[in-house]
Design an enzyme around this catalytic site. Sequence first.
Site, PDB file in Angstrom:
ATOM      1  N   CYS A 162       0.843  -1.259  -0.032  1.00 13.39           N
ATOM      2  CA  CYS A 162      -0.082  -0.019   0.071  1.00 13.39           C
ATOM      3  C   CYS A 162       0.835   1.257  -0.086  1.00 13.39           C
ATOM      4  CB  CYS A 162      -0.847   0.094   1.165  1.00 13.39           C
ATOM      5  SG  CYS A 162      -1.803  -1.633   1.242  1.00 13.39           S
ATOM      6  N   HIS A 175      -3.559   6.804   2.525  1.00 11.44           N
ATOM      7  CA  HIS A 175      -3.820   5.368   1.899  1.00 11.44           C
ATOM      8  C   HIS A 175      -5.496   5.088   2.651  1.00 11.44           C
ATOM      9  CE1 HIS A 175      -4.227   1.372   0.921  1.00 11.44           C
ATOM     10  NE2 HIS A 175      -4.044   0.900   2.203  1.00 11.44           N
ATOM     11  N   ASN A 213     -10.288  -0.367  -0.389  1.00 11.69           N
ATOM     12  CA  ASN A 213      -8.992  -0.498  -0.178  1.00 11.69           C
ATOM     13  C   ASN A 213      -8.235  -0.959  -1.310  1.00 11.69           C
ATOM     14  OD1 ASN A 213      -6.069  -1.045   0.498  1.00 11.69           O
ATOM     15  ND2 ASN A 213      -6.386  -1.645   2.703  1.00 11.69           N
TER      16      ASN A 213
HETATM   17  O1  UT7 Z   1      -4.007  -1.819   3.352  1.00 13.65           O
HETATM   18  C1  UT7 Z   1      -3.212  -2.433   4.369  1.00 13.65           C
HETATM   19  C2  UT7 Z   1      -3.676  -1.849   5.692  1.00 13.65           C
HETATM   20  N1  UT7 Z   1      -4.712  -2.437   6.332  1.00 13.65           N
HETATM   21  C3  UT7 Z   1      -5.355  -1.685   7.236  1.00 13.65           C
HETATM   22  O2  UT7 Z   1      -5.145  -0.639   7.561  1.00 13.65           O
HETATM   23  C4  UT7 Z   1      -6.332  -2.519   8.035  1.00 13.65           C
HETATM   24  C5  UT7 Z   1      -6.276  -2.186   9.483  1.00 13.65           C
HETATM   25  N2  UT7 Z   1      -7.173  -2.926  10.279  1.00 13.65           N
HETATM   26  C6  UT7 Z   1      -8.685  -2.654  10.217  1.00 13.65           C
HETATM   27  O3  UT7 Z   1      -9.033  -1.659   9.358  1.00 13.65           O
HETATM   28  C7  UT7 Z   1      -9.569  -3.334  11.174  1.00 13.65           C
HETATM   29  O4  UT7 Z   1      -8.668  -4.064  12.276  1.00 13.65           O
HETATM   30  C8  UT7 Z   1     -10.750  -4.058  10.541  1.00 13.65           C
HETATM   31  C9  UT7 Z   1     -11.661  -3.463   9.638  1.00 13.65           C
HETATM   32  C10 UT7 Z   1      -9.969  -5.246   9.542  1.00 13.65           C
HETATM   33  C11 UT7 Z   1     -11.278  -5.118  11.662  1.00 13.65           C
HETATM   34  O5  UT7 Z   1     -12.026  -4.210  12.578  1.00 13.65           O
HETATM   35  P1  UT7 Z   1     -11.819  -4.601  14.026  1.00 13.65           P
HETATM   36  O6  UT7 Z   1     -12.589  -3.588  14.786  1.00 13.65           O
HETATM   37  O7  UT7 Z   1     -10.449  -4.728  14.572  1.00 13.65           O
HETATM   38  O8  UT7 Z   1     -12.428  -5.943  14.199  1.00 13.65           O
HETATM   39  P2  UT7 Z   1     -11.959  -7.473  14.748  1.00 13.65           P
HETATM   40  O9  UT7 Z   1     -10.856  -7.933  13.560  1.00 13.65           O
HETATM   41  O10 UT7 Z   1     -11.627  -7.074  15.939  1.00 13.65           O
HETATM   42  O11 UT7 Z   1     -13.357  -8.173  14.499  1.00 13.65           O
HETATM   43  C12 UT7 Z   1     -14.344  -8.107  15.499  1.00 13.65           C
HETATM   44  C13 UT7 Z   1     -15.526  -9.063  15.166  1.00 13.65           C
HETATM   45  C14 UT7 Z   1     -15.046 -10.536  15.296  1.00 13.65           C
HETATM   46  O12 UT7 Z   1     -15.998 -11.136  15.888  1.00 13.65           O
HETATM   47  P3  UT7 Z   1     -16.111 -11.607  17.609  1.00 13.65           P
HETATM   48  O13 UT7 Z   1     -14.802 -12.440  17.444  1.00 13.65           O
HETATM   49  O14 UT7 Z   1     -15.793 -10.487  18.141  1.00 13.65           O
HETATM   50  O15 UT7 Z   1     -17.247 -12.285  17.696  1.00 13.65           O
HETATM   51  C15 UT7 Z   1     -14.928 -10.912  13.873  1.00 13.65           C
HETATM   52  O16 UT7 Z   1     -15.303 -12.230  13.545  1.00 13.65           O
HETATM   53  O17 UT7 Z   1     -16.064  -8.775  13.888  1.00 13.65           O
HETATM   54  C16 UT7 Z   1     -16.160 -10.154  13.210  1.00 13.65           C
HETATM   55  N3  UT7 Z   1     -16.019  -9.842  12.058  1.00 13.65           N
HETATM   56  C17 UT7 Z   1     -16.968  -9.739  10.904  1.00 13.65           C
HETATM   57  N4  UT7 Z   1     -18.387  -9.623  11.236  1.00 13.65           N
HETATM   58  C18 UT7 Z   1     -19.118  -9.278  10.161  1.00 13.65           C
HETATM   59  C19 UT7 Z   1     -14.754  -9.670  11.029  1.00 13.65           C
HETATM   60  N5  UT7 Z   1     -15.049  -9.587   9.690  1.00 13.65           N
HETATM   61  C20 UT7 Z   1     -16.662  -9.264   9.827  1.00 13.65           C
HETATM   62  C21 UT7 Z   1     -17.318  -8.917   8.685  1.00 13.65           C
HETATM   63  N6  UT7 Z   1     -18.596  -8.935   9.009  1.00 13.65           N
HETATM   64  N7  UT7 Z   1     -16.814  -8.706   7.397  1.00 13.65           N
END
Ligand code: UT7
Length: 320
Positions: free
Chosen positions: A111, A247, A277
């Site tokens: 990225c 980004h 993204n």
């Molecule tokens: O381009 C490279 C750079 N990339 C980035 O900058 C990405 C950086 N990271 C992020 O933007 C965030 O960490 C994410 C958007 C990827 C994830 O957000 P989060 O608030 O960190 O969520 P999480 O991974 O902690 O997931 C929370 C919950 C989980 O469920 P439980 O374990 O709490 O029951 C996941 O299973 O959300 C669930 N989950 C979803 N639910 C519905 C994960 N993906 C989804 C989804 N739909 N698509």
Amino acid sequence: MPARIIGTGSALPKKAVSNGELEKLMDTTDEWIRSRTGIENRYIAVEETTTSMAVEAAKRALENAGIGAEELDLIIVGTISADMCFPSTACQLQDALSAVHATAFDINAACAGFLFGLTIAEAYMRAGMARTALVVGAETLSKMMDWNDRSTCVLFGDGAGAAVVRKDEIGIDGIVQGSDGARGSALVCENRLVNNPFIQNGNRIDYAKMDGQAVYKFAVKTVPQTITEVLEKTKTEAGQIKYFLLHQANIRIIESVAKKLNQPIEKFPTNLQECGNISAGSVPILLDFVNREGKLERGDKIVLAGFGAGLTWGAAVVTW
Ligand code: UT7
């Protein structure tokens, strides 16, 4: 400083895919994607390829710059999703443009790919090795997604952005970049594994995997630090910057950076809502959107910043 951006272009696939359409494919909701990331839509390649979108974006950038492809002496494509291992996307692009005087190669800085490409182009100009460069970020990330992994596939989109850079008195005021391979496991996608008659590995295809929270923490710490560093290096106050083009990974990351820099969020244009993204494509596509909306005037100062797999990061202060 010896390099100025004189034209921009971008290209997106025809097929728009809303969060609602993803709801039909997997266990996700528009509400989750929107509230966690800000993303509402992304474009997914069906007929397009990484190279075809790079070609479209490049043609538009050349037209915007008002120059011919034969004037290019350097073509750099940042990509992690090339159509072919070789020849490079940049060489295919050179052929499609008939940019017969250019040296062409790809770089992999994920990225931060566009920022790294800009750095290389500027360094070539400083060294007297190039006068006019085309810097492109082009991706077809949809082919690298595990469409059963809702935690990654909803985040990414396809597309390409390009900028024509020419040796000049003003333009790129300064660039800061960095990498931390020790934290590389936070965002990975295997290429072909070792496979030959002397080893029995099989030819497994792997997909992108991300420790989202690790990447998030890295971004909210490193991006404001890098921008602060490049502002100091160029003796620029944050208040002098018209736009910060970051980004487009997550609206919450962008809001956090704005807060840490003590700058109003209105100075941070976004298109992640529409495009998701696009890794190396995100920054040049956003730059092209802002440019084509007529929001940039000669002399305006902007910041470009990319961050992602590697880990890699980079930021530039640019005078338009
Ligand atoms: O381009 C490279 C750079 N990339 C980035 O900058 C990405 C950086 N990271 C992020 O933007 C965030 O960490 C994410 C958007 C990827 C994830 O957000 P989060 O608030 O960190 O969520 P999480 O991974 O902690 O997931 C929370 C919950 C989980 O469920 P439980 O374990 O709490 O029951 C996941 O299973 O959300 C669930 N989950 C979803 N639910 C519905 C994960 N993906 C989804 C989804 N739909 N698509």
